[in-house]
Design a protein around this motif. Structure first.
Motif, mmCIF file in Angstrom:
data_model
loop_
_atom_site.group_PDB
_atom_site.id
_atom_site.type_symbol
_atom_site.label_atom_id
_atom_site.label_comp_id
_atom_site.label_asym_id
_atom_site.label_seq_id
_atom_site.Cartn_x
_atom_site.Cartn_y
_atom_site.Cartn_z
ATOM 1 N N ALA A 22 -15.638 6.311 1.964
ATOM 2 C CA ALA A 22 -16.666 5.392 2.476
ATOM 3 C C ALA A 22 -16.239 4.799 3.823
ATOM 4 C CB ALA A 22 -16.915 4.275 1.472
ATOM 5 N N ARG A 23 -14.956 4.508 4.001
ATOM 6 C CA ARG A 23 -14.404 4.113 5.297
ATOM 7 C C ARG A 23 -12.870 4.125 5.193
ATOM 8 N NH1 ARG A 23 -16.578 1.942 9.901
ATOM 9 N NH2 ARG A 23 -18.247 0.879 8.786
ATOM 10 N N PRO A 24 -12.255 5.236 5.616
ATOM 11 C CA PRO A 24 -10.793 5.267 5.612
ATOM 12 C C PRO A 24 -10.249 4.136 6.491
ATOM 13 C CG PRO A 24 -11.693 7.446 6.077
ATOM 14 C CD PRO A 24 -12.842 6.481 6.129
ATOM 15 N N ALA A 25 -9.140 3.550 6.032
ATOM 16 C CA ALA A 25 -8.571 2.422 6.796
ATOM 17 C C ALA A 25 -7.079 2.302 6.528
ATOM 18 C CB ALA A 25 -9.271 1.124 6.383
ATOM 19 N N LEU A 26 -6.388 1.660 7.467
ATOM 20 C CA LEU A 26 -4.960 1.377 7.306
ATOM 21 C C LEU A 26 -4.721 -0.083 7.632
ATOM 22 C CD1 LEU A 26 -5.011 4.363 8.946
ATOM 23 C CD2 LEU A 26 -2.600 4.018 8.806
ATOM 24 N N ALA A 27 -3.786 -0.702 6.922
ATOM 25 C CA ALA A 27 -3.337 -2.056 7.274
ATOM 26 C C ALA A 27 -1.841 -1.979 7.489
ATOM 27 C CB ALA A 27 -3.680 -3.032 6.163
ATOM 28 N N LEU A 28 -1.409 -2.272 8.714
ATOM 29 C CA LEU A 28 0.008 -2.110 9.054
ATOM 30 C C LEU A 28 0.655 -3.456 9.339
ATOM 31 C CD1 LEU A 28 -1.718 0.190 11.093
ATOM 32 C CD2 LEU A 28 0.507 1.185 10.736
ATOM 33 N N PRO A 29 1.850 -3.681 8.750
ATOM 34 C CA PRO A 29 2.534 -4.942 9.018
ATOM 35 C C PRO A 29 3.208 -4.887 10.386
ATOM 36 C CG PRO A 29 3.901 -3.533 7.653
ATOM 37 C CD PRO A 29 2.640 -2.766 7.928
ATOM 38 N N GLY A 30 3.319 -6.020 11.036
ATOM 39 C CA GLY A 30 4.049 -6.058 12.308
ATOM 40 C C GLY A 30 5.031 -7.205 12.287
ATOM 41 N N PRO A 31 5.920 -7.271 13.291
ATOM 42 C CA PRO A 31 6.866 -8.384 13.322
ATOM 43 C C PRO A 31 6.144 -9.701 13.616
ATOM 44 C CG PRO A 31 7.384 -6.708 14.990
ATOM 45 C CD PRO A 31 6.049 -6.370 14.429
ATOM 46 N N ALA A 32 6.768 -10.801 13.276
ATOM 47 C CA ALA A 32 6.296 -12.151 13.610
ATOM 48 C C ALA A 32 4.853 -12.418 13.172
ATOM 49 C CB ALA A 32 6.449 -12.386 15.120
ATOM 50 N N GLY A 33 4.552 -12.055 11.938
ATOM 51 C CA GLY A 33 3.236 -12.381 11.372
ATOM 52 C C GLY A 33 2.075 -11.619 11.974
ATOM 53 N N THR A 34 2.326 -10.532 12.662
ATOM 54 C CA THR A 34 1.221 -9.737 13.204
ATOM 55 C C THR A 34 0.775 -8.710 12.166
ATOM 56 O OG1 THR A 34 2.816 -8.262 14.265
ATOM 57 C CG2 THR A 34 1.895 -10.008 15.623
ATOM 58 N N ARG A 35 -0.442 -8.265 12.272
ATOM 59 C CA ARG A 35 -0.966 -7.259 11.348
ATOM 60 C C ARG A 35 -1.999 -6.407 12.088
ATOM 61 N NH1 ARG A 35 -0.742 -5.854 6.139
ATOM 62 N NH2 ARG A 35 1.009 -7.277 5.971
ATOM 63 N N ARG A 36 -1.924 -5.119 11.892
ATOM 64 C CA ARG A 36 -2.862 -4.190 12.529
ATOM 65 C C ARG A 36 -3.765 -3.567 11.479
ATOM 66 N NH1 ARG A 36 -2.144 -0.019 16.439
ATOM 67 N NH2 ARG A 36 -1.749 -1.754 17.861
#
Ligand SMILES: Cc1cc2nc3c(=O)[nH]c(=O)nc-3n(C[C@H](O)[C@H](O)[C@H](O)COP(=O)(O)OP(=O)(O)OC[C@H]3O[C@@H](n4cnc5c(N)ncnc54)[C@H](O)[C@@H]3O)c2cc1C
Length: 546
Positions: A210-224
């Motif tokens: 329905a909608r492929p997606a990724l959630a990626l962690p980053g340093p210092a509280g960032t998120r992609r």
């Protein structure tokens, strides 16, 4: 621009991660280098978020790894979820074969700023921002480059040009070099957030047709977040804040409330330049290859290019190696860049099942793999990631064929004073002969005049203790985890000749004599002096760079 020199050894066009890494390596060798970047600063937009072990090893090579490590989250993996949000596969590599975790989360703007600042260490490197290369004319004497700023233009001469000028490389276009491969015209919405308190350290991959997606962690509280754009949607609508928050809320209610740093739609490509070298001009990074980001390898491949090419340029400029060394850049790097792009495309297929049925097939296949130990290990440890193995290139001898052309592992070793360090710390920036010293096999003697100035490192096996060295100038390290001994025994060699980029150039056969290392080093020099038509000089041309 009067303060520019009239002649450089290398001009690097573009100060992205590839160009900045090139310039740092050239600076380490004291090569007169000009870096030109048309923008006034390094990028602000957070593009790449995953840095691999090989890139960190390159950062170690340029003595920047402590700085870089201070701003990254080391060692993370991926969890794959079904449309019903059930985790059906985990890829969490925990090996550190090359000295560092296989994947770490980082921020491209931070890395670029660190690489740029690090150039100040080198008096031989001139770095010019708000400056473009607008013309390149090649003749027998090298290349004349027209360098343009808002106050005017100036011609400077150089022996070599490295075009790290990105995906839309003006140099590549002016040279008429085509990109082959699919356009892979998939568009994805990229959203960067700050202020995340989510403690989960791995990437979440939502394999939902329905909608492929990724959630990626980053340093210092960032998120992609990366979410696929569906047919019928357009970038303008998709990047409206209300729409972005609505999409985020479907995946994670909490993250939908975070501050949005950036939202943009990217089109991804899977393409490779048909040729990477034209005379004295070399394409590197995105200028030479474009990968969809599913494997997180676009920038990492560019850093591999920089590492492969820069030491060869330095050795050619110094007159230690001939132009065929430069010809090996394309033959060594291109097959691996293609293999990684193919891996990224395959990973994209897993992430983007085209129907619920396909999604089920993928999940079932992963579950079956999970039942079988070696297959589970293959997935879990990312063993599917193609390791570089040069079959053709700047390599010598016939011994240890499976090891020759591969990157040398980087274990922890012990120094005679008991300190434990990563192996590269004793290798330096030149060629090294690394040999097992078990008191039985022949040993290369220390020589001040060794070909290519190679240094010698003796490896004391794990079960042995340090012995008084016959050659006090030879470095000794103890192989505390037995990694090198296992590697050499398994490949039936008594040692290796390692290039500055940590690739095994040649192996010392078990039955060879103590002079074998010198013969192999001389064979490398001879190889680099073979005819290499069109590399290092070639057909004259005069190009205007858009
Ligand atoms: C959404 C997204 C996610 C990504 N995720 C990852 C990831 O996780 N891991 C990864 O490894 N990669 C990732 N990538 C890819 C990565 O960002 C690129 O591969 C990388 O930036 C390429 O670096 P480069 O130095 O080759 O080119 P660029 O970063 O594009 O730099 C080229 C530079 O050349 C300059 N320039 C161009 N022409 C001239 C000229 N004539 N004169 C002077 N300067 C010039 C440009 O201004 C630019 O600064 C991602 C990319 C995107 C878009």
């Amino acid at each position: 621009m009067t303060d520019l020199h009239s002649r450089y050894d290398v001009i690097v066009i573009g100060a992205g991660p590839t160009g900045l890494t090139c310039a740092n390596i050239l600076g380490m060798y004291g090569i007169r280098t000009l870096v030109v970047e048309r923008n006034s600063a390094t990028v602000g937009e957070p593009r790449a978020v995953s840095i691999d072990d090989e890139s960190l090893r390159t950062m170690q090579f340029i003595d920047l790894v402590d700085d870089v490590r201070s701003g990254i989250s080391e060692g993370y993996g991926s969890y794959y979820y079904s449309p019903r949000r059930r985790c059906f596969a985990k890829v969490v590599p925990d090996t550190t074969e090359y000295g560092f975790p296989r994947r770490s989360a980082f921020r491209q703007p931070v890395l670029e700023a660190q690489l740029r600042a690090a150039l100040a260490r080198f008096s031989s490197v001139d770095t010019r921002f708000s400056t473009r290369v607008t013309r390149l004319a090649q003749n027998d004497d090298g290349v004349a480059a027209t360098v343009t700023t808002e106050v005017g233009s100036r011609e400077v001469r150089t022996r070599f040009v490295v075009a790290c000028d990105g995906a839309r490389s003006g140099v590549r276009e002016a040279l008429g070099i085509a990109m082959s491969g699919s356009t892979y015209d998939q568009c994805w919405l990229i959203v960067d957030l700050v202020g995340s308190n989510d403690r989960f350290r791995h990437t979440r991959v939502y394999c939902d047709p329905a909608r492929p997606a990724l959630a990626l962690p980053g340093p210092a509280g960032t998120r992609r977040y990366e979410m696929m754009m569906l047919p019928g949607e357009n970038a303008d609508d998709l990047t409206q804040e209300v729409r972005v928050r609505e999409l985020l809320a479907r995946i994670s209610g909490e993250d939908a409330k975070l501050e949005i740093v950036r939202k943009v739609v990217y089109q991804f490509h899977a393409r490779v330049a048909e040729s990477w070298v034209a005379g004295s001009i070399f394409l590197a990074g995105d200028a030479a290859h474009l990968s969809p980001p599913f494997a997180g390898q676009g920038m990492n491949s560019g850093i591999r290019d920089a590492q492969n090419l820069s030491w060869k340029l330095a050795y050619c400029v110094r007159g230690d190696l001939g132009p065929a060394a430069l010809a090996s850049y394309e033959s060594e790097r291109k097959p691996h860049a293609i293999a990684l792009i193919q891996m990224a495309v395959k990973m994209g297929r897993v992430m983007m099942p085209t129907s619920p049925f396909n999604a089920l097939v993928v999940q079932t296949a992963f579950r079956m793999l999970g039942l079988y130990g070696p297959a589970r290990d293959y997935v879990m440890q990312m063993k599917y990631k193609p390791k570089p193995h040069f079959l053709r290139g700047l390599l010598a001898g016939n011994a240890g064929k499976d090891l020759r052309g591969r990157m040398l592992p980087q274990p922890l070793v012990e120094l005679p004073d008991g300190t434990k360090v990563l192996l590269d710390q004793v290798l330096g920036s030149g060629f090294t002969v690394i040999e097992i010293d078990n008191g039985v096999l022949p040993l290369a003697a220390f020589r001040d005049d060794r070909a290519l100035g190679a240094t010698l490192v003796r490896v004391i096996p794990r079960e042995h203790r340090f012995v008084e060295s016959r050659d006090t100038k030879v470095a000794q390290v103890r192989d505390i985890a037995g990694v090198l001994e296992h590697l050499f025994t398994g490949n039936q060699v008594r040692g290796v000749v390692v290039r500055p980029d940590r690739y095994v150039a040649a192996c010392l056969a078990r039955n060879s004599d103590a002079d074998e290392a010198d013969r192999l080093l001389r064979a490398i020099i001879e190889l680099s002096n073979l005819d290499s038509p069109g590399v290092g000089s070639g057909t004259p041309f005069d190009l205007t760079i858009a």
